[in-house]
Design an enzyme around this catalytic site. Structure first.
Site, mmCIF file in Angstrom:
data_model
loop_
_atom_site.group_PDB
_atom_site.id
_atom_site.type_symbol
_atom_site.label_atom_id
_atom_site.label_comp_id
_atom_site.label_asym_id
_atom_site.label_seq_id
_atom_site.Cartn_x
_atom_site.Cartn_y
_atom_site.Cartn_z
ATOM 1 N N MET A 175 0.845 -1.193 0.000
ATOM 2 C CA MET A 175 0.000 0.000 0.000
ATOM 3 C C MET A 175 0.886 1.251 0.000
ATOM 4 O O MET A 175 0.426 2.349 0.310
ATOM 5 C CB MET A 175 -0.941 -0.007 1.213
ATOM 6 N N HIS A 189 9.517 -3.300 3.431
ATOM 7 C CA HIS A 189 9.053 -3.520 2.053
ATOM 8 C C HIS A 189 10.253 -3.759 1.118
ATOM 9 O O HIS A 189 10.197 -4.617 0.231
ATOM 10 C CB HIS A 189 8.320 -2.288 1.520
ATOM 11 N N LYS A 212 4.992 -10.209 9.160
ATOM 12 C CA LYS A 212 4.430 -9.304 10.177
ATOM 13 C C LYS A 212 2.902 -9.375 10.128
ATOM 14 O O LYS A 212 2.241 -9.374 11.146
ATOM 15 C CB LYS A 212 4.896 -7.878 9.946
ATOM 16 N N GLN A 237 -2.821 -12.314 7.534
ATOM 17 C CA GLN A 237 -3.001 -12.033 6.110
ATOM 18 C C GLN A 237 -2.301 -13.107 5.271
ATOM 19 O O GLN A 237 -2.883 -13.654 4.319
ATOM 20 C CB GLN A 237 -2.419 -10.649 5.803
ATOM 21 N N SER A 260 4.263 1.070 8.354
ATOM 22 C CA SER A 260 3.972 2.448 7.927
ATOM 23 C C SER A 260 3.250 3.195 9.044
ATOM 24 O O SER A 260 3.342 4.416 9.136
ATOM 25 C CB SER A 260 3.103 2.437 6.670
#
Ligand code: PAF
Length: 275
Positions: A26, A33, A144, A148, A181
Site C-alpha cells: 500500500m 518492504h 508481520k 493475512q 507504515s
C-alpha cells in the site's frame, strides 16, 4: 523502472514475461518492504511492486483517508530494485462497484478479523484482483501480517492459483519494533514504549520454549502487562502456525500473535515459536 497506472498498460507490459515476482504493497515504503523486493529479485526475472491503498479493506472508522500516500518517494526507493511499479487509481482497480468478493475462511473473523470486520474480505479480494492482473509466478508477503499471509496461502491453495507464496521474516528496528507504515503515527514517547510489544512476545516465546503450556494463562499475563503500561489490548493469542487454529497441548509449531493500541495507533506483531 517503469511506472504504470492502468491495468491495460500493465497487461501489455507483462504479456511476454515468464518469471514475474510480485510484491503487493500500500506504499509508504520502509526497509521492511524493500527487503520483500530484494527477495523478489532472487525469485524472478521481472519484479513488479504494486502500490495501492485499497479502500475495500478499511473499515468506516479506520485510517483510509490519512494513510500516507508517498508515491514519488516510494518510486525513488524502488529505483534499481523493481522493474515495474503498478500504481493504479481506485477507479482503475474498481471500474464498477465491486459486488463480488472473496469470502475468506473462518479464521478471518478471529484475531485481527474480530476487531476489523470485513478487513480480510477486502484484502483477499484486492489481492486476487492484483494476482489476476500481474499473473506472477511468485508473490512475497511479510510475516508481520501473519494472519493475512495465512489467508492468502489458503486462497491460493483453494482457488488453485499457480502462484508460489513466499513468507518473509519481519524487519525490525534496533529496539525490536516491527517496521510498519503506521509507526509514524506514534509520538516520540509512544515510539519508545512501542518496543514493549515485541519484548512481551519474545518473553512468551521463551516461556513456551521453557515448557510453559498453559496458553490462556500466558495470554492473560501478557495482556495484563501491556494494559498496566497503558496499552489497549485487542488480543494476545497462542496459535498453531499452520492455519492459525488454537493449538492442542504439546504442539511444536506455534506462533504468538498480538494486536494492541498505543494512543490512537494500532500495532500488530507476532513471533514464531518452534519447540
Ligand atoms: O499488506 C498490505 O500492504 C495489504 O494488505 C496488501 C496485501 C497490499 C493488500 O492491499
Amino acid at each position: 523502472m517503469q511506472k504504470i497506472h492502468s491495468s491495460a498498460e500493465l497487461r501489455a507490459r507483462l504479456a511476454s514475461e515468464k518469471a514475474v515476482a510480485f510484491v503487493p504493497t500500500m506504499g509508504n515504503l520502509h526497509e521492511g518492504h524493500i527487503e520483500l523486493v530484494r527477495i523478489a529479485r532472487q525469485q524472478g526475472s521481472c519484479v513488479v511492486v504494486s502500490i495501492f491503498v485499497n479502500p475495500l479493506q478499511f473499515g468506516p472508522n479506520e485510517d483510509f483517508d490519512k494513510y500516507p500516500r508517498t508515491l514519488e518517494a516510494d518510486c525513488a526507493k524502488l529505483q534499481g530494485l523493481a522493474d515495474v511499479v503498478f500504481a493504479p487509481a481506485v477507479a482503475d482497480m474498481y471500474p464498477e462497484q465491486q459486488t463480488l468478493f472473496v469470502e475468506p475462511p473462518p479464521i478471518a473473523s478471529e484475531l485481527c478479523g474480530e476487531f476489523r470486520p470485513g478487513h480480510f474480505r477486502g484484502m483477499a479480494t484486492v489481492v486476487l484482483k492484483l494476482f489476476n492482473l500481474v499473473q506472477p509466478q511468485v508473490a512475497i508477503f511479510g510475516k508481520k501480517d501473519y494472519q493475512q499471509l495465512a489467508i492468502i496461502r489458503q486462497m491460493v491453495t483453494q482457488f488453485n492459483l499457480p502462484i508460489t507464496i513466499v513468507g518473509a521474516e519481519t524487519s525490525r528496528a534496533e529496539d525490536g519494533l516491527a517496521l510498519s507504515s503506521r509507526n509514524q503515527y506514534l509520538s516520540p514517547q509512544e515510539r519508545t514504549e512501542a518496543a514493549f510489544l515485541s519484548q512481551i512476545l519474545r518473553g512468551m516465546g521463551e516461556a513456551l520454549k521453557s515448557g510453559a503450556a498453559d496458553y490462556p494463562a500466558l495470554e492473560r499475563e501478557a495482556g495484563e502487562a501491556l494494559a498496566k503500561r497503558g496499552w489497549q489490548v485487542e488480543y494476545v493469542s497462542v496459535r498453531r502456525q499452520n492455519g492459525l487454529v488454537r493449538p492442542e497441548r504439546g504442539e511444536r509449531l506455534l506462533v504468538v500473535l498480538a494486536a494492541a493500541r498505543l494512543g490512537k495507533t494500532r500495532l500488530i506483531d507476532n513471533i514464531e515459536v518452534c519447540l
